[in-house]
Design a protein around this motif. Structure first.
Motif, short mmCIF file in Angstrom:
data_model
loop_
_atom_site.label_atom_id
_atom_site.label_comp_id
_atom_site.label_asym_id
_atom_site.label_seq_id
_atom_site.Cartn_x
_atom_site.Cartn_y
_atom_site.Cartn_z
N ALA A 77 0.86 -1.19 0.00
CA ALA A 77 0.00 0.00 0.00
C ALA A 77 0.89 1.23 0.00
CB ALA A 77 -0.94 0.02 1.20
N VAL A 78 0.33 2.35 -0.43
CA VAL A 78 1.06 3.61 -0.46
C VAL A 78 0.23 4.67 0.26
CG1 VAL A 78 2.04 5.45 -1.91
CG2 VAL A 78 2.18 3.05 -2.64
N LYS A 79 0.89 5.41 1.16
CA LYS A 79 0.28 6.56 1.81
C LYS A 79 1.01 7.81 1.38
CE LYS A 79 0.08 9.76 5.28
NZ LYS A 79 1.08 10.75 5.75
N ILE A 80 0.28 8.81 0.93
CA ILE A 80 0.88 10.07 0.46
C ILE A 80 0.43 11.19 1.38
CG2 ILE A 80 1.02 11.70 -1.47
CD1 ILE A 80 0.24 9.22 -3.25
N GLY A 81 1.41 11.92 1.89
CA GLY A 81 1.11 13.05 2.77
C GLY A 81 1.56 14.35 2.14
N MET A 82 2.40 15.11 2.85
CA MET A 82 2.86 16.38 2.32
C MET A 82 3.67 16.16 1.05
SD MET A 82 5.26 19.40 3.98
CE MET A 82 5.70 18.32 5.27
N ILE A 83 3.35 16.92 0.01
CA ILE A 83 3.98 16.77 -1.30
C ILE A 83 5.00 17.88 -1.55
CG2 ILE A 83 3.53 16.81 -3.79
CD1 ILE A 83 0.81 15.49 -3.10
N GLY A 84 4.68 19.09 -1.16
CA GLY A 84 5.65 20.17 -1.19
C GLY A 84 5.69 21.01 -2.44
N SER A 85 5.50 20.38 -3.62
CA SER A 85 5.60 21.14 -4.86
C SER A 85 4.79 20.46 -5.95
CB SER A 85 7.06 21.26 -5.31
OG SER A 85 7.57 20.01 -5.74
N VAL A 86 4.43 21.23 -6.96
CA VAL A 86 3.67 20.68 -8.09
C VAL A 86 4.50 19.64 -8.83
CG1 VAL A 86 2.64 21.25 -10.33
CG2 VAL A 86 2.23 22.73 -8.35
N LYS A 87 5.78 19.88 -9.02
CA LYS A 87 6.64 18.92 -9.70
C LYS A 87 6.69 17.60 -8.95
CE LYS A 87 9.55 17.45 -12.78
NZ LYS A 87 9.06 17.07 -14.13
N ASN A 88 6.78 17.67 -7.63
CA ASN A 88 6.75 16.44 -6.85
C ASN A 88 5.43 15.70 -7.02
OD1 ASN A 88 9.33 16.79 -5.90
ND2 ASN A 88 8.72 17.42 -3.84
N CYS A 89 4.34 16.45 -7.12
CA CYS A 89 3.03 15.84 -7.35
C CYS A 89 3.03 15.05 -8.66
CB CYS A 89 1.96 16.93 -7.37
SG CYS A 89 0.28 16.33 -7.60
N GLU A 90 3.60 15.62 -9.69
CA GLU A 90 3.65 14.94 -11.00
C GLU A 90 4.49 13.67 -10.92
OE1 GLU A 90 5.20 18.04 -13.43
OE2 GLU A 90 3.30 19.14 -13.55
N ILE A 91 5.61 13.74 -10.22
CA ILE A 91 6.48 12.57 -10.09
C ILE A 91 5.77 11.45 -9.32
CG2 ILE A 91 8.58 11.74 -8.93
CD1 ILE A 91 9.83 14.48 -9.69
N ILE A 92 5.06 11.82 -8.26
CA ILE A 92 4.33 10.83 -7.48
C ILE A 92 3.22 10.19 -8.32
CG2 ILE A 92 2.83 10.50 -5.48
CD1 ILE A 92 4.45 12.81 -4.14
N ALA A 93 2.51 11.00 -9.09
CA ALA A 93 1.45 10.46 -9.95
C ALA A 93 2.02 9.47 -10.96
CB ALA A 93 0.72 11.59 -10.67
N ASP A 94 3.15 9.80 -11.55
CA ASP A 94 3.79 8.89 -12.50
C ASP A 94 4.17 7.57 -11.81
OD1 ASP A 94 3.58 10.74 -14.53
OD2 ASP A 94 5.65 11.46 -14.34
N TYR A 95 4.66 7.67 -10.58
CA TYR A 95 5.03 6.46 -9.83
C TYR A 95 3.80 5.59 -9.57
CZ TYR A 95 6.23 3.49 -5.88
OH TYR A 95 6.39 2.40 -5.04
N ILE A 96 2.71 6.20 -9.11
CA ILE A 96 1.49 5.44 -8.82
C ILE A 96 1.00 4.72 -10.08
CG2 ILE A 96 -0.94 5.64 -8.17
CD1 ILE A 96 -0.12 7.92 -6.32
N GLU A 97 1.08 5.41 -11.21
CA GLU A 97 0.62 4.80 -12.47
C GLU A 97 1.48 3.61 -12.87
OE1 GLU A 97 -1.45 8.71 -14.59
OE2 GLU A 97 0.67 8.27 -14.95
#
Length: 279
Positions: A77-97
């Motif tokens: 499972a993955v838990k996502i909390g503080m992301i910090g930046s829009v670029k980090n958000c994009e990287i996390i989304a790519d990882y989840i996919e």
């Protein structure tokens, strides 16, 4: 025969006090008997009085952490909390996919600290990116009342337990996630309620009622709740089972945190460690 570890990956910020962020997430997973891994999105400078500064990690640093994990282990499972930046958000989304579709994804949409302080470089842009990229990939998003305020664009200070179902459905329609849990800790009065709604089951909302526990040590409550939820999903529990476990367990942890003292302010951390040692 070797026994496989049940694993949780927390993608979140670091809290130097240890009260919230990845430090709280790791303790919460341990309390559930789950092995926690972490990818750091942001380093914060904070204490019990609030957040003094934050430093989102360079995007290639976060990307490298997630790439190293991908090459070796797939979390349960993955838990996502503080992301910090829009670029980090994009990287996390790519990882989840890149993960198997069956991997449970829990997002705690933190944008500000309850102790005081912003937790992103641009709150609006990050919130928009979460709505467009991350939330639709998630199994459950866990906003509190203050975060619901922001996403709905109105003040919910006067919310009462009877009206949480409709509000939670509004959030689900905005987030387009599989489910939403509206956490009720910021409801005024002595009766609190956590509310779960699930997209595929519109006629069966779940509510968990509890009495308010007077406790000053609540730092990291949202992080801990979401990490318990994700840990229970990692163990192949249903969302309904994980919801009830997280809501009951967080109240138990709060009750065990009343008498402790930490730092110079009136806002200390949850004492999940006490819960672990008494298991």
């Amino acid at each position: 025969m070797q026994k496989k570890l049940v694993t949780l990956l927390t993608i979140a910020g670091s809290d130097c006090t240890g009260g919230a962020g990845i430090q709280a997430d790791i303790r919460a997973a341990a309390a559930c008997g789950v092995y926690a891994m972490s990818a750091v999105t942001t380093v914060t400078a904070q204490n019990s009085n609030g957040v003094a500064n934050l430093f989102p990690v360079p995007s290639n640093c976060l990307e490298s952490q997630l790439k190293a994990l991908t090459e070796d282990v797939i979390p349960d499972a993955v838990k996502i909390g503080m992301i910090g930046s829009v670029k980090n958000c994009e990287i996390i989304a790519d990882y989840i996919e890149s993960l198997p579709n069956s991997t449970p994804i829990v997002i705690d949409p933190v944008l500000t600290s309850s102790a005081g302080g912003e937790l992103s470089d641009n709150k609006k842009l990050l919130a928009d990116a979460m709505i467009s990229r991350l939330f639709p990939l998630s199994d459950v998003v866990t906003p509190n009342i203050k975060e619901a305020d922001y996403f709905l664009g109105r003040n919910l200070d006067s919310i009462n337990p009877a009206s949480t179902q409709d509000i939670t459905w509004e959030l689900l329609n905005i987030f387009n996630s599989k489910s939403v849990i509206l956490k009720g800790g910021h409801i005024s009065g002595n009766t609190l309620v956590d509310t779960l709604v699930i997209k595929d089951y519109p006629d069966t909302p779940n509510k968990y009622y509890t009495k308010r526990i007077e406790c000053k040590n609540l730092h990291g409550t949202g992080c801990t709740y979401a990490s318990i939820l994700a840990s229970e999903l990692a163990k192949n529990n249903t969302i309904e089972q994980a919801f009830l476990k997280a809501s009951s367990m967080i109240n138990d942890i709060i009750s065990k945190s009343i008498d402790y003292d930490f730092g110079s302010s009136a806002y200390g951390p949850l004492n999940t460690l006490d819960y672990i040692t008494k298991m």
